[in-house]
Design an enzyme around this catalytic site. Structure first.
Site, PDB file in Angstrom:
ATOM      1  N   SER A   8       0.836  -1.201   0.000  1.00 15.04           N
ATOM      2  CA  SER A   8       0.000   0.000   0.000  1.00 15.04           C
ATOM      3  C   SER A   8       0.872   1.253   0.000  1.00 15.04           C
ATOM      4  O   SER A   8       1.534   1.574   0.992  1.00 15.04           O
ATOM      5  CB  SER A   8      -0.910  -0.005   1.227  1.00 15.04           C
ATOM      6  OG  SER A   8      -1.654   1.185   1.257  1.00 15.04           O
ATOM      7  N   HIS A  33      -1.142  -1.509  -4.072  1.00 17.23           N
ATOM      8  CA  HIS A  33      -2.454  -1.086  -3.543  1.00 17.23           C
ATOM      9  C   HIS A  33      -2.470   0.434  -3.441  1.00 17.23           C
ATOM     10  O   HIS A  33      -1.592   1.031  -2.826  1.00 17.23           O
ATOM     11  CB  HIS A  33      -2.643  -1.739  -2.170  1.00 17.23           C
ATOM     12  CG  HIS A  33      -3.978  -1.508  -1.552  1.00 17.23           C
ATOM     13  ND1 HIS A  33      -5.081  -2.278  -1.845  1.00 17.23           N
ATOM     14  CD2 HIS A  33      -4.395  -0.594  -0.646  1.00 17.23           C
ATOM     15  CE1 HIS A  33      -6.120  -1.855  -1.145  1.00 17.23           C
ATOM     16  NE2 HIS A  33      -5.729  -0.831  -0.411  1.00 17.23           N
ATOM     17  N   ASP A  35      -4.667   3.637  -2.302  1.00 21.41           N
ATOM     18  CA  ASP A  35      -5.824   4.087  -1.521  1.00 21.41           C
ATOM     19  C   ASP A  35      -6.298   5.448  -2.005  1.00 21.41           C
ATOM     20  O   ASP A  35      -5.537   6.417  -2.004  1.00 21.41           O
ATOM     21  CB  ASP A  35      -5.430   4.199  -0.036  1.00 21.41           C
ATOM     22  CG  ASP A  35      -5.318   2.830   0.610  1.00 21.41           C
ATOM     23  OD1 ASP A  35      -6.185   1.981   0.355  1.00 21.41           O
ATOM     24  OD2 ASP A  35      -4.353   2.628   1.374  1.00 21.41           O
ATOM     25  N   MET A  37      -9.003   8.345  -1.219  1.00 18.12           N
ATOM     26  CA  MET A  37      -9.909   8.839  -0.172  1.00 18.12           C
ATOM     27  C   MET A  37     -10.455  10.202  -0.571  1.00 18.12           C
ATOM     28  O   MET A  37      -9.719  11.031  -1.112  1.00 18.12           O
ATOM     29  CB  MET A  37      -9.155   8.967   1.151  1.00 18.12           C
ATOM     30  CG  MET A  37      -8.474   7.679   1.575  1.00 18.12           C
ATOM     31  SD  MET A  37      -7.665   7.842   3.174  1.00 18.12           S
ATOM     32  CE  MET A  37      -6.845   6.244   3.297  1.00 18.12           C
ATOM     33  N   HIS A  66      -8.237   1.112  -4.469  1.00 19.40           N
ATOM     34  CA  HIS A  66      -9.235   0.976  -3.400  1.00 19.40           C
ATOM     35  C   HIS A  66      -9.928   2.321  -3.198  1.00 19.40           C
ATOM     36  O   HIS A  66      -9.337   3.242  -2.647  1.00 19.40           O
ATOM     37  CB  HIS A  66      -8.496   0.514  -2.123  1.00 19.40           C
ATOM     38  CG  HIS A  66      -9.362   0.397  -0.921  1.00 19.40           C
ATOM     39  ND1 HIS A  66      -8.846   0.279   0.349  1.00 19.40           N
ATOM     40  CD2 HIS A  66     -10.712   0.372  -0.774  1.00 19.40           C
ATOM     41  CE1 HIS A  66      -9.829   0.194   1.224  1.00 19.40           C
ATOM     42  NE2 HIS A  66     -10.969   0.250   0.568  1.00 19.40           N
ATOM     43  N   MET A  68     -12.151   4.654  -1.431  1.00 15.76           N
ATOM     44  CA  MET A  68     -12.887   4.971  -0.194  1.00 15.76           C
ATOM     45  C   MET A  68     -13.579   6.299  -0.433  1.00 15.76           C
ATOM     46  O   MET A  68     -13.151   7.353   0.041  1.00 15.76           O
ATOM     47  CB  MET A  68     -11.903   5.035   0.977  1.00 15.76           C
ATOM     48  CG  MET A  68     -11.443   3.651   1.410  1.00 15.76           C
ATOM     49  SD  MET A  68      -9.922   3.679   2.358  1.00 15.76           S
ATOM     50  CE  MET A  68      -8.743   3.698   1.024  1.00 15.76           C
ATOM     51  N   MET A 137     -12.201  -5.211   5.112  1.00 16.03           N
ATOM     52  CA  MET A 137     -11.387  -4.250   5.866  1.00 16.03           C
ATOM     53  C   MET A 137     -11.175  -4.775   7.288  1.00 16.03           C
ATOM     54  O   MET A 137     -12.129  -5.155   7.973  1.00 16.03           O
ATOM     55  CB  MET A 137     -12.080  -2.883   5.939  1.00 16.03           C
ATOM     56  CG  MET A 137     -12.162  -2.117   4.641  1.00 16.03           C
ATOM     57  SD  MET A 137     -10.568  -1.813   3.846  1.00 16.03           S
ATOM     58  CE  MET A 137      -9.710  -0.825   5.087  1.00 16.03           C
ATOM     59  N   ASP A 175      -7.387  -5.948   4.346  1.00 15.35           N
ATOM     60  CA  ASP A 175      -6.678  -4.657   4.321  1.00 15.35           C
ATOM     61  C   ASP A 175      -6.743  -3.975   5.688  1.00 15.35           C
ATOM     62  O   ASP A 175      -7.827  -3.667   6.174  1.00 15.35           O
ATOM     63  CB  ASP A 175      -7.347  -3.772   3.253  1.00 15.35           C
ATOM     64  CG  ASP A 175      -6.674  -2.415   3.071  1.00 15.35           C
ATOM     65  OD1 ASP A 175      -5.593  -2.189   3.647  1.00 15.35           O
ATOM     66  OD2 ASP A 175      -7.248  -1.587   2.335  1.00 15.35           O
TER      67      ASP A 175
HETATM   68  C1  DX5 Z   1      -6.746   2.101   5.277  1.00 22.24           C
HETATM   69  C2  DX5 Z   1      -6.222   1.746   3.907  1.00 22.24           C
HETATM   70  C3  DX5 Z   1      -5.145   0.722   3.935  1.00 22.24           C
HETATM   71  C4  DX5 Z   1      -3.870   1.172   4.604  1.00 22.24           C
HETATM   72  C5  DX5 Z   1      -3.142  -0.041   5.107  1.00 22.24           C
HETATM   73  O1  DX5 Z   1      -7.735   3.048   5.135  1.00 22.24           O
HETATM   74  O2  DX5 Z   1      -7.268   1.226   3.110  1.00 22.24           O
HETATM   75  O3  DX5 Z   1      -4.868   0.225   2.631  1.00 22.24           O
HETATM   76  O4  DX5 Z   1      -3.043   1.907   3.733  1.00 22.24           O
HETATM   77  O5  DX5 Z   1      -2.111   0.381   5.925  1.00 22.24           O
HETATM   78  P1  DX5 Z   1      -1.568  -0.498   7.136  1.00 22.24           P
HETATM   79  O6  DX5 Z   1      -1.019  -1.759   6.540  1.00 22.24           O
HETATM   80  O7  DX5 Z   1      -0.558   0.370   7.749  1.00 22.24           O
HETATM   81  O8  DX5 Z   1      -2.749  -0.774   8.056  1.00 22.24           O
HETATM   82 ZN    ZN Z   2      -6.751   0.135   1.174  1.00 24.19          ZN
END
Ligand code: DX5
Ligand code: ZN
Length: 221
Positions: A8, A33, A35, A37, A66, A68, A137, A175
């Site tokens: 990630s 990965h 993220d 947001m 991903h 969010m 999650m 995740d």
């Molecule tokens: C959380 C993200 C994860 C995050 C994982 O909102 O979706 O992908 O980056 O990070 P770690 O492995 O540090 O929990």
């Molecule tokens: Zn994620």
């Protein structure tokens, strides 16, 4: 099942993203990965499709995007155009999920559906047949570096049971909070792709960490 690692990049040194992705590629995860947001679905912001598009030529690693975001229907096409291989959106989003699945499918990307820790797994089961990936999650989304919520293990196990019963190829990704301490129980429950952020990027030999995670994942199965 083959254990796969998705690194990630949220936890990378973002001041040198290209170098961090190069470092990742050498270390050998299976997926990158990413993220996304929106500051609304989760109380944090990351990056948009223009950044992902710029990163696409930098690496051969498949992009595991991903989302969010509250309205994934607005972002599936831009991220597909930007080069996403998987696009995952949330069951809790304010969208018509069937339309999102359809849209992603039409654009030729792999489709993932994600479910937050408090949401019962039963809500995701009706979609399994149409998904390439179910992303469970194991932290509340929004921030890296949180602790693994072990209550989600029974949700993974329930989804795995259903996938086996129906003879599906849907993969289960987990995740949040994946480390050398948490990967084995998650693999035992039936996950096969493991997102790791802080554990991989916080220092040390990333290739060795990926090797250790895979070994522990296999022994947990
Ligand atoms: C959380 C993200 C994860 C995050 C994982 O909102 O979706 O992908 O980056 O990070 P770690 O492995 O540090 O929990
Ligand atoms: Zn994620």
């Amino acid at each position: 099942m083959t254990i796969k690692i998705a690194s990630s990049i949220r936890s990378a040194d973002l001041s040198m993203l290209r170098e961090e992705i190069d470092r990742c590629e050498v270390a050998g995860p299976d997926l990158l990965h990413i993220d996304i947001m929106d500051g609304h679905f989760v109380p944090n912001l990351t990056m948009g499709p223009c950044v992902v598009k710029k990163l696409r030529p930098v690496t051969k690693l498949p992009f595991d995007v991903h989302l969010m975001v509250t309205h994934p229907e607005h972002f599936i096409e831009p991220f597909a155009d930007a080069g996403a291989d998987y696009i995952t959106f949330h069951l809790e989003a304010e969208s018509h999920l069937d339309d999102c699945i359809e849209k992603a499918r039409r654009l030729g990307v792999k489709v993932g559906l994600s479910i937050n820790p408090p949401t019962p797994i039963e809500k995701a089961l009706p979609y399994l047949d149409r998904l390439d990936m179910l992303l469970v999650m194991s932290v509340n989304p929004g921030f890296a570096g949180q602790g693994f919520i072990s209550e989600v293990l029974s949700k993974i196990a329930r989804a795995r049971e259903e996938i086996e019963e129906r003879g599906l190829n849907t993969v289960i990704e987990v995740d949040g909070g994946i480390t050398d301490q948490t990967i084995a129980p998650a693999a035992k429950a039936g996950a096969e792709i493991f997102v790791a952020g802080s554990y991989l990027f916080k220092g040390g030999d990333m290739a060795e960490k990926i090797r250790v995670l895979k070994e522990l994942g296999v022994s947990g199965q």
